[in-house]
Design a protein around this motif. Structure first.
Motif, PDB file in Angstrom:
ATOM      1  N   LEU A   5       0.928  -1.305  -0.057  1.00 21.65           N
ATOM      2  CA  LEU A   5      -0.025  -0.053   0.078  1.00 21.65           C
ATOM      3  C   LEU A   5       1.035   1.418   0.018  1.00 21.65           C
ATOM      4  N   SER A   6       2.072   1.228   0.664  1.00 18.00           N
ATOM      5  CA  SER A   6       2.894   2.309   0.860  1.00 18.00           C
ATOM      6  C   SER A   6       3.445   2.471  -0.834  1.00 18.00           C
ATOM      7  N   TRP A   7       3.632   1.253  -1.298  1.00 12.14           N
ATOM      8  CA  TRP A   7       4.355   1.577  -2.819  1.00 12.14           C
ATOM      9  C   TRP A   7       3.389   2.242  -3.609  1.00 12.14           C
ATOM     10  N   THR A   8       2.012   1.593  -3.419  1.00 16.59           N
ATOM     11  CA  THR A   8       1.087   2.445  -4.381  1.00 16.59           C
ATOM     12  C   THR A   8       0.673   3.732  -4.140  1.00 16.59           C
ATOM     13  N   THR A   9       0.992   4.207  -2.957  1.00 16.97           N
ATOM     14  CA  THR A   9       0.604   5.708  -2.405  1.00 16.97           C
ATOM     15  C   THR A   9       1.726   6.493  -2.916  1.00 16.97           C
ATOM     16  N   PHE A  10       3.147   5.778  -2.996  1.00 19.02           N
ATOM     17  CA  PHE A  10       4.391   6.655  -3.445  1.00 19.02           C
ATOM     18  C   PHE A  10       4.046   6.985  -5.064  1.00 19.02           C
ATOM     19  N   THR A  11       3.648   5.818  -5.810  1.00 19.37           N
ATOM     20  CA  THR A  11       3.621   6.020  -7.307  1.00 19.37           C
ATOM     21  C   THR A  11       2.596   6.780  -7.581  1.00 19.37           C
ATOM     22  N   ASP A  12       1.552   7.059  -6.677  1.00 21.70           N
ATOM     23  CA  ASP A  12       0.379   7.832  -7.093  1.00 21.70           C
ATOM     24  C   ASP A  12       0.606   9.315  -6.594  1.00 21.70           C
ATOM     25  N   ARG A  13       1.266   9.518  -5.703  1.00 22.11           N
ATOM     26  CA  ARG A  13       1.650  10.753  -5.160  1.00 22.11           C
ATOM     27  C   ARG A  13       3.301  10.965  -5.131  1.00 22.11           C
ATOM     28  N   TRP A  14       3.716  10.799  -6.341  1.00 24.75           N
ATOM     29  CA  TRP A  14       5.174  10.685  -6.296  1.00 24.75           C
ATOM     30  C   TRP A  14       5.748  12.265  -6.209  1.00 24.75           C
ATOM     31  N   ALA A  15       5.052  13.148  -6.741  1.00 20.04           N
ATOM     32  CA  ALA A  15       5.616  14.636  -6.723  1.00 20.04           C
ATOM     33  C   ALA A  15       5.596  14.987  -5.037  1.00 20.04           C
ATOM     34  N   LEU A  16       4.829  14.428  -4.138  1.00 18.83           N
ATOM     35  CA  LEU A  16       5.112  14.946  -2.785  1.00 18.83           C
ATOM     36  C   LEU A  16       6.383  14.225  -2.177  1.00 18.83           C
ATOM     37  N   PHE A  17       6.552  12.828  -2.690  1.00 26.45           N
ATOM     38  CA  PHE A  17       7.695  12.237  -2.027  1.00 26.45           C
ATOM     39  C   PHE A  17       9.081  12.369  -2.727  1.00 26.45           C
ATOM     40  N   LEU A  18       9.048  12.965  -3.885  1.00 22.64           N
ATOM     41  CA  LEU A  18      10.401  13.197  -4.611  1.00 22.64           C
ATOM     42  C   LEU A  18      11.326  14.104  -3.758  1.00 22.64           C
ATOM     43  N   GLY A  19      10.607  15.068  -3.152  1.00 19.81           N
ATOM     44  CA  GLY A  19      11.427  15.952  -2.402  1.00 19.81           C
ATOM     45  C   GLY A  19      11.996  15.362  -1.064  1.00 19.81           C
ATOM     46  N   ALA A  20      10.893  14.350  -0.495  1.00 20.40           N
ATOM     47  CA  ALA A  20      11.682  13.822   0.682  1.00 20.40           C
ATOM     48  C   ALA A  20      12.967  12.695   0.189  1.00 20.40           C
ATOM     49  N   ILE A  21      12.548  12.079  -0.782  1.00 19.19           N
ATOM     50  CA  ILE A  21      13.852  11.125  -1.144  1.00 19.19           C
ATOM     51  C   ILE A  21      15.099  11.971  -1.311  1.00 19.19           C
ATOM     52  N   LEU A  22      15.074  13.287  -2.075  1.00 17.61           N
ATOM     53  CA  LEU A  22      15.987  14.065  -2.246  1.00 17.61           C
ATOM     54  C   LEU A  22      16.713  14.643  -1.021  1.00 17.61           C
ATOM     55  N   THR A  23      15.967  14.935   0.003  1.00 18.13           N
ATOM     56  CA  THR A  23      16.464  15.428   1.442  1.00 18.13           C
ATOM     57  C   THR A  23      17.174  14.327   1.855  1.00 18.13           C
ATOM     58  N   VAL A  24      16.628  13.227   1.753  1.00 12.36           N
ATOM     59  CA  VAL A  24      17.291  11.923   2.408  1.00 12.36           C
ATOM     60  C   VAL A  24      18.639  11.686   1.862  1.00 12.36           C
ATOM     61  N   CYS A  25      18.522  11.542   0.450  1.00 10.03           N
ATOM     62  CA  CYS A  25      19.664  11.443  -0.541  1.00 10.03           C
ATOM     63  C   CYS A  25      20.906  12.247  -0.282  1.00 10.03           C
ATOM     64  N   LEU A  26      20.663  13.505  -0.213  1.00 12.17           N
ATOM     65  CA  LEU A  26      21.780  14.583   0.172  1.00 12.17           C
ATOM     66  C   LEU A  26      22.306  14.643   1.594  1.00 12.17           C
ATOM     67  N   GLY A  27      21.274  14.213   2.565  1.00 11.55           N
ATOM     68  CA  GLY A  27      21.886  14.046   3.877  1.00 11.55           C
ATOM     69  C   GLY A  27      22.650  12.909   4.167  1.00 11.55           C
ATOM     70  N   VAL A  28      22.318  11.728   3.554  1.00 13.75           N
ATOM     71  CA  VAL A  28      23.121  10.571   3.547  1.00 13.75           C
ATOM     72  C   VAL A  28      24.583  10.774   2.800  1.00 13.75           C
ATOM     73  N   ALA A  29      24.670  11.496   1.763  1.00  9.73           N
ATOM     74  CA  ALA A  29      25.808  11.958   0.996  1.00  9.73           C
ATOM     75  C   ALA A  29      26.505  12.792   1.847  1.00  9.73           C
ATOM     76  N   LEU A  30      26.187  13.912   2.653  1.00 14.24           N
ATOM     77  CA  LEU A  30      26.739  14.499   3.214  1.00 14.24           C
ATOM     78  C   LEU A  30      27.514  13.977   4.560  1.00 14.24           C
ATOM     79  N   VAL A  31      26.699  13.241   5.292  1.00 14.79           N
ATOM     80  CA  VAL A  31      27.222  12.489   6.407  1.00 14.79           C
ATOM     81  C   VAL A  31      28.324  11.557   6.021  1.00 14.79           C
TER      82      VAL A  31
END
Length: 617
Positions: A4-30
């Motif tokens: 269900l979470s994956w279905t929500t993600f594919t439907d509302r990807w615009a909202l989640f794309l920014g969250a993925i980006l912030t996690v990605c950059l945080g991991v890279a910096l740390v």
């Protein structure tokens, strides 16, 4: 739940794309900061300053990752109140809603980690290049990859994502579904008890640290500045919903016309949206201005301190002691204080163990040094600086202690006969008489001989003895070098982290606009053109930017007040250097970036036919 979470993600990807980006950059910096830090700590050599900087950079990166990801997830969950309310109405329990959100966070954390690990490699190369270019590490220094960093990065990405959504999931599960659908009750309450608690707690912490900074030694200024700025930023971010309505009323007095009234109404109606958009901007401004202001204030105080301390006219720079001897002193009718710099290793032993301090020492003539410098010892006397003795900086030893010093390959036990007062100008940590330094080491040591001429005498007698400059020019050159070092420290600490915070600002604007398609469509069917809707959105974003800049400036002001008090206490003169150029760049850059991002996202959101959107429930 994962399906269900994956279905929500594919439907509302615009909202989640920014969250993925912030996690990605945080991991890279740390990941990058940790790898470079570990490599520097195991490399040996003169990288102590680099290790300190990297440790502070790692702390800032970790804070930004947690803070930005948490605020991003909280905003994303708030944007989905109606979706979650419908789930509750169709039979989902509170626990199921929480598990759904945590499952989404786990997926986003994994995706962000998968993208952040490879991104960390170019970030590490960029960070290493900065350290090389600014002279904090030797040219041969190269960070090494460690396999265990994969586990750390995975734990960072998933851990930050889960922590970020934990509080938001609890709040979402507690809201009654009908209240969320009707936008009433707890669903519309922005200033929750948690916001009040953390806002007041971090505000008290910021005040306490700013107070402590006024009495802290100079070496604690930068860490205290960062911690005060971070605590102030968190406090004002938590309390920012209190400011948004006030800003709306102020805007109502200034803005005229339908677009101004629409922007004002949107600002007051979207308190949560405005506060979430301003949050990363508050942190960005607080960190940049506080850090730059702290370093500039310390440098300004050090300049004033040197000018008040040195009673001289000329500085003669040579390699090894100059030949300005007693005859020259008598001839000029003034005083010559030769000050040679030599490396020294001091070993201090007490009940807490053994401490080794590698630093620079000045080899001086006690009488001439006292005649040239107005700042005398805090305790003890320089007249006793003869034989096997040493004068130490405040905090490096106590009067009467015996320390073991390694100088030029030889080791001697030296008695502390004077403790020098704390100083903003840094410089050397120890003063030595010439008799304890091997002649070969002293002959190769860089030396500044400070000369005070008799009234009416000229510099002719010293012009052939080395590189001669006036004391004022020498102080200005020394201050410029320290300012350059401070700029380097600022670049290492805030270069990549500031870029991360700036991208978080852009991400917040994009998320805010992603859920406003129907709102924009309603405005268009009531008579506004597409251009007018876009201009109203840009105007609203400008007001939100102003809120973030003002609150970020207040957070930085708390830091600068504490540092200014510390500098005044140490130097004896009031000093506060405000980085106006940086502030102007940050203000103009913030309005430009947020304005352009808001215009682009509003244009994208208003592209569909408005009737098709207003008809969708």
């Amino acid at each position: 739940m994962l399906r269900l979470s994956w279905t929500t993600f594919t439907d509302r990807w615009a909202l989640f794309l920014g969250a993925i980006l912030t996690v990605c950059l945080g991991v890279a910096l740390v990941q990058s900061s940790l790898l470079v830090l570990v490599s520097a700590a195991t490399a040996g050599g003169e990288v102590t300053e680099a290790i300190t900087l990297l440790a502070m950079t790692l702390g800032i990166s970790a804070f930004l990752a947690v803070f930005i990801v948490s605020s991003t997830f909280a905003f994303t969950v708030a944007q989905r109140r109606r979706d979650l309310a419908l789930l509750r109405l169709t039979g989902a329990a509170r626990g199921q809603v929480r598990r759904l959100l945590l499952s989404e966070a786990l997926l986003l954390g994994l995706l962000g980690t998968a993208a952040g690990v490879p991104l960390g490699l170019p970030v590490m190369r960029l960070q290493t290049w900065l350290l090389h270019d600014l002279g904090f590490v030797p040219a041969a220094f190269t960070p090494r990859w460690q396999d265990w960093i994969l586990a750390v990065s995975a734990g960072t990405g998933t851990g930050v994502a889960l922590i970020g959504v934990l509080a938001a999931s609890r709040r979402a599960a507690k809201v009654r579904p009908l209240e969320a659908l009707r936008e009433t009750g707890a669903a519309t309450r922005v200033m929750t008890a948690v916001r009040w608690f953390f806002g007041v707690l971090f505000l008290a912490g910021a005040v306490a640290m700013a107070t402590v900074a006024a009495f802290a030694p100079p070496e604690g200024a930068v860490p205290l500045a960062i911690n005060t700025a971070l605590a102030s930023a968190v406090a004002l971010t938590a309390l920012s919903p209190l400011v948004v309505p006030l800003a709306g009323r102020v805007a109502g007095l200034l803005l005229r016309g339908p677009l101004g009234r629409l922007a004002q109404a949107n600002l007051r109606d979207g308190v949560r949206r405005s506060a979430s958009t301003a949050a990363p901007l508050i942190v960005l401004v607080a960190l940049l201005v506080a850090q730059a202001g702290t370093l500039a204030t310390i440098a300004g105080g050090a300049d004033l301190e040197r000018r008040a301390d040195i009673r001289g006219d000329l500085v003669v720079t040579t390699t090894g002691p100059s030949d300005l001897d007693t005859a020259d002193t008598v001839h000029t009718g003034g005083v010559v204080s030769p000050e040679s710099r030599v490396p020294i290793t001091v070993v201090t032993r007490d009940e807490d163990g053994t401490e080794t301090d590698e630093a620079l020492a000045k080899v001086v003539d006690p009488g001439a040094y006292a005649a040239i410098h107005t700042r005398g010892p805090a305790s003890g006397s320089l007249a006793a600086l003869t034989g096997d003795t040493i004068a130490v900086a405040d905090g490096s030893g106590a009067l009467g202690d015996v320390v073991t010093a390694r100088i030029g390959g030889s080791e001697r036990n030296l008695r502390v006969v004077a403790v020098m007062p704390e100083s903003l100008s840094g410089g050397v940590d120890f003063l030595l008489p010439s008799g304890v330094v091997p002649a070969g080491l002293l002959a190769a040591a860089p030396t500044e001989s400070i000369v005070r001429l008799a009234p009416g005498a000229g510099p002719a007698t010293v012009t052939t003895r080395g590189t001669v400059t006036t004391v004022d020019d020498w102080i200005a050159t020394t201050g410029a070098a320290e300012q350059q070092t401070g700029t380097g420290i600022m670049t290492v600490l805030m270069g990549l982290s500031g870029l991360y915070a700036l991208l978080a600002v852009i991400n917040a604007v994009v998320i805010a606009a992603a859920d406003r398609r129907r709102e924009f469509a309603v405005a268009r069917v009531t008579g506004l053109t597409r251009g007018q809707v876009v201009r109203a959105a840009v105007l609203e974003s400008g007001l939100v930017t102003a809120i973030g800049l003002v609150l970020g400036g207040l957070a930085a002001s708390a830091t600068l007040a504490g540092i200014s008090s510390a500098a005044a206490r140490i130097s004896g003169q009031a000093v506060l250097v405000v980085p106006w150029t940086l502030i102007a760049v940050v203000v103009l850059g913030a309005f430009l970036v947020v304005g352009v991002t808001s215009a682009v996202t509003a244009l994208s959101a208003t592209r569909p036919n408005p009737v098709s959107l207003t008809g969708a429930a």
